[in-house]
Design an enzyme around this catalytic site. Sequence first.
Site, mmCIF file in Angstrom:
data_model
loop_
_atom_site.group_PDB
_atom_site.id
_atom_site.type_symbol
_atom_site.label_atom_id
_atom_site.label_comp_id
_atom_site.label_asym_id
_atom_site.label_seq_id
_atom_site.Cartn_x
_atom_site.Cartn_y
_atom_site.Cartn_z
ATOM 1 N N ASN A 61 48.966 -41.523 26.594
ATOM 2 C CA ASN A 61 48.138 -42.224 27.278
ATOM 3 C C ASN A 61 48.805 -43.226 28.485
ATOM 4 O O ASN A 61 48.393 -43.539 29.607
ATOM 5 C CB ASN A 61 47.436 -43.317 26.469
ATOM 6 C CG ASN A 61 46.231 -42.693 25.475
ATOM 7 O OD1 ASN A 61 45.630 -41.982 26.005
ATOM 8 N ND2 ASN A 61 46.119 -43.005 24.333
ATOM 9 N N ASP A 67 44.196 -45.503 19.289
ATOM 10 C CA ASP A 67 45.584 -45.057 18.506
ATOM 11 C C ASP A 67 45.827 -46.678 17.840
ATOM 12 O O ASP A 67 45.873 -46.661 16.499
ATOM 13 C CB ASP A 67 46.603 -44.790 19.308
ATOM 14 C CG ASP A 67 46.730 -43.556 20.148
ATOM 15 O OD1 ASP A 67 46.975 -42.641 19.928
ATOM 16 O OD2 ASP A 67 46.040 -43.725 21.136
ATOM 17 N N HIS A 95 38.115 -42.292 19.168
ATOM 18 C CA HIS A 95 38.518 -41.142 18.595
ATOM 19 C C HIS A 95 39.586 -40.945 17.654
ATOM 20 O O HIS A 95 39.525 -40.458 16.534
ATOM 21 C CB HIS A 95 39.530 -40.465 19.839
ATOM 22 C CG HIS A 95 38.719 -40.371 21.196
ATOM 23 N ND1 HIS A 95 37.867 -39.342 21.266
ATOM 24 C CD2 HIS A 95 38.687 -40.993 22.136
ATOM 25 C CE1 HIS A 95 37.194 -39.541 22.618
ATOM 26 N NE2 HIS A 95 37.754 -40.729 23.188
ATOM 27 N N ASP A 96 40.729 -41.761 17.708
ATOM 28 C CA ASP A 96 41.902 -41.492 16.860
ATOM 29 C C ASP A 96 41.576 -41.994 15.360
ATOM 30 O O ASP A 96 42.184 -41.593 14.536
ATOM 31 C CB ASP A 96 43.265 -42.086 17.543
ATOM 32 C CG ASP A 96 43.576 -41.448 18.703
ATOM 33 O OD1 ASP A 96 43.064 -40.287 19.026
ATOM 34 O OD2 ASP A 96 44.423 -41.796 19.635
ATOM 35 N N THR A 136 47.806 -38.371 16.687
ATOM 36 C CA THR A 136 46.869 -39.028 17.538
ATOM 37 C C THR A 136 47.072 -38.903 19.143
ATOM 38 O O THR A 136 46.488 -39.731 19.815
ATOM 39 C CB THR A 136 46.165 -40.380 16.979
ATOM 40 O OG1 THR A 136 47.150 -41.366 17.279
ATOM 41 C CG2 THR A 136 45.954 -40.237 15.633
ATOM 42 N N ASP A 172 50.243 -42.441 20.375
ATOM 43 C CA ASP A 172 50.637 -43.144 22.019
ATOM 44 C C ASP A 172 49.800 -44.011 22.427
ATOM 45 O O ASP A 172 48.817 -44.057 23.119
ATOM 46 C CB ASP A 172 50.362 -41.724 23.004
ATOM 47 C CG ASP A 172 48.799 -41.268 22.885
ATOM 48 O OD1 ASP A 172 48.055 -41.530 21.833
ATOM 49 O OD2 ASP A 172 48.341 -40.542 24.045
ATOM 50 N N PHE A 206 42.022 -34.104 26.249
ATOM 51 C CA PHE A 206 43.540 -35.030 26.900
ATOM 52 C C PHE A 206 44.687 -34.573 26.083
ATOM 53 O O PHE A 206 45.682 -34.277 26.679
ATOM 54 C CB PHE A 206 43.344 -36.500 27.186
ATOM 55 C CG PHE A 206 44.477 -37.089 27.452
ATOM 56 C CD1 PHE A 206 44.843 -37.208 28.802
ATOM 57 C CD2 PHE A 206 45.300 -37.860 26.453
ATOM 58 C CE1 PHE A 206 45.993 -37.972 29.417
ATOM 59 C CE2 PHE A 206 46.392 -38.411 27.033
ATOM 60 C CZ PHE A 206 46.806 -38.434 28.231
ATOM 61 N N ASN A 207 44.904 -34.878 24.710
ATOM 62 C CA ASN A 207 45.886 -34.622 24.099
ATOM 63 C C ASN A 207 46.632 -33.206 23.970
ATOM 64 O O ASN A 207 47.679 -33.042 24.226
ATOM 65 C CB ASN A 207 45.549 -34.983 22.639
ATOM 66 C CG ASN A 207 45.672 -36.455 22.148
ATOM 67 O OD1 ASN A 207 46.099 -37.356 23.385
ATOM 68 N ND2 ASN A 207 45.092 -36.984 21.376
HETATM 69 C C1 BDR Z 1 42.404 -38.820 23.014
HETATM 70 O O1 BDR Z 1 43.114 -38.825 24.257
HETATM 71 C C2 BDR Z 1 43.646 -40.241 24.472
HETATM 72 O O2 BDR Z 1 43.139 -40.903 25.551
HETATM 73 C C3 BDR Z 1 42.946 -41.141 22.992
HETATM 74 O O3 BDR Z 1 43.983 -42.026 22.551
HETATM 75 C C4 BDR Z 1 42.767 -39.983 22.243
HETATM 76 O O4 BDR Z 1 43.846 -39.783 21.440
HETATM 77 C C5 BDR Z 1 41.036 -38.549 23.335
HETATM 78 O O5 BDR Z 1 40.836 -37.478 24.056
HETATM 79 CA CA CA Z 2 45.743 -41.198 21.519
#
Ligand code: BDR
Ligand code: CA
Length: 309
Positions: A38, A14, A237-238, A122, A9, A163-164
């Site tokens: 996102n 990402d 993160h991703d 991701t 996303d 979040f994800n």
């Molecule tokens: C995740 O949430 C998104 O904002 C980032 O792309 C990542 O995948 C981190 O919590």
């Molecule tokens: Ca992401």
Amino acid sequence: MRKIILDCDPGHDDALAMLLAHSHPDTDVVLLTTVAGNQTVEKTTRNALNVASLAGMQAPVAKGMGRSLTGRQSTAPDIHGESGLDGPVFPPCDLNAIDKHAVDAIIDALTASDGDMTMVCTGPLTNMAAALMKEPGIVRQIREIVLMGGATYFGNKTPAAEFNIFVDPEAARIVFDSGLPLTMIGLELTHQAVASPDIVEEIRAMDNPVARIVVELLEFFGHSYREVFGFEAPPIHDACAVAYVIDPHVMTTRSCRVDIETKGEFTAGMTVVDLYGVTGRRPNANVALELDKRRFWELMLNAFRSYGG
Ligand code: BDR
Ligand code: CA
């Protein structure tokens, strides 16, 4: 060579995951799929196409689910901006998404594969869960799911939820309960992967068209993380999920039972990680714990360098 489907996303981190996956000789991205997360799926798809075009990726891009399995939408403009990838201006892009929904594209790519495909997710797990529901037989075609999502101790969207997983907890539950080999790369791991000012300067010095965009992405992302979370530098993160596929020694993991909270008044979207095995239930995930930072940044910097300059 690991064949992967990258379900994402974009999203600043990402985008970095895409650049790493495309440039490394040990990974072959056979399909890129997008999901709402996102930003709306229209925006994440546009962003995926822009990054793919910048990087010279050949993989087809398929647009996926625009809402969670229960029809909700929750985006992150506070972190990724209105476009979902604010900061740089991308060069003109004439790529388009293919004329097939991401869920069908995933099913078809898996069905046509030799059963050796790695799913790297991701973003929210909506596409993955929808594919598993539509064609349960695809489990035989998946070697492993590696996902960025969840947290062992704390969240970033709510105090409990990352979040994800927060965006689509029902989908996450389907994926975690699928019985597939699964690696969960959550916040405790990804917060060790911060792009410090030194790293940003090293990327700037590469002076190639991709590195220049990466620097602008990191500058915007860094600003968001300072404003929203008070971080000194942004965690990418991703990219950790792709790094793990390339080199599993880049982090340590522990086999644990992970359940997804879908209903909690304060905890919906929480990944409940049985780190000490207190439930006695069979583990369903490899949970990432410790990042080898030197090894990780070597991978990332080599990736950005490989784009020239
Ligand atoms: C995740 O949430 C998104 O904002 C980032 O792309 C990542 O995948 C981190 O919590
Ligand atoms: Ca992401």
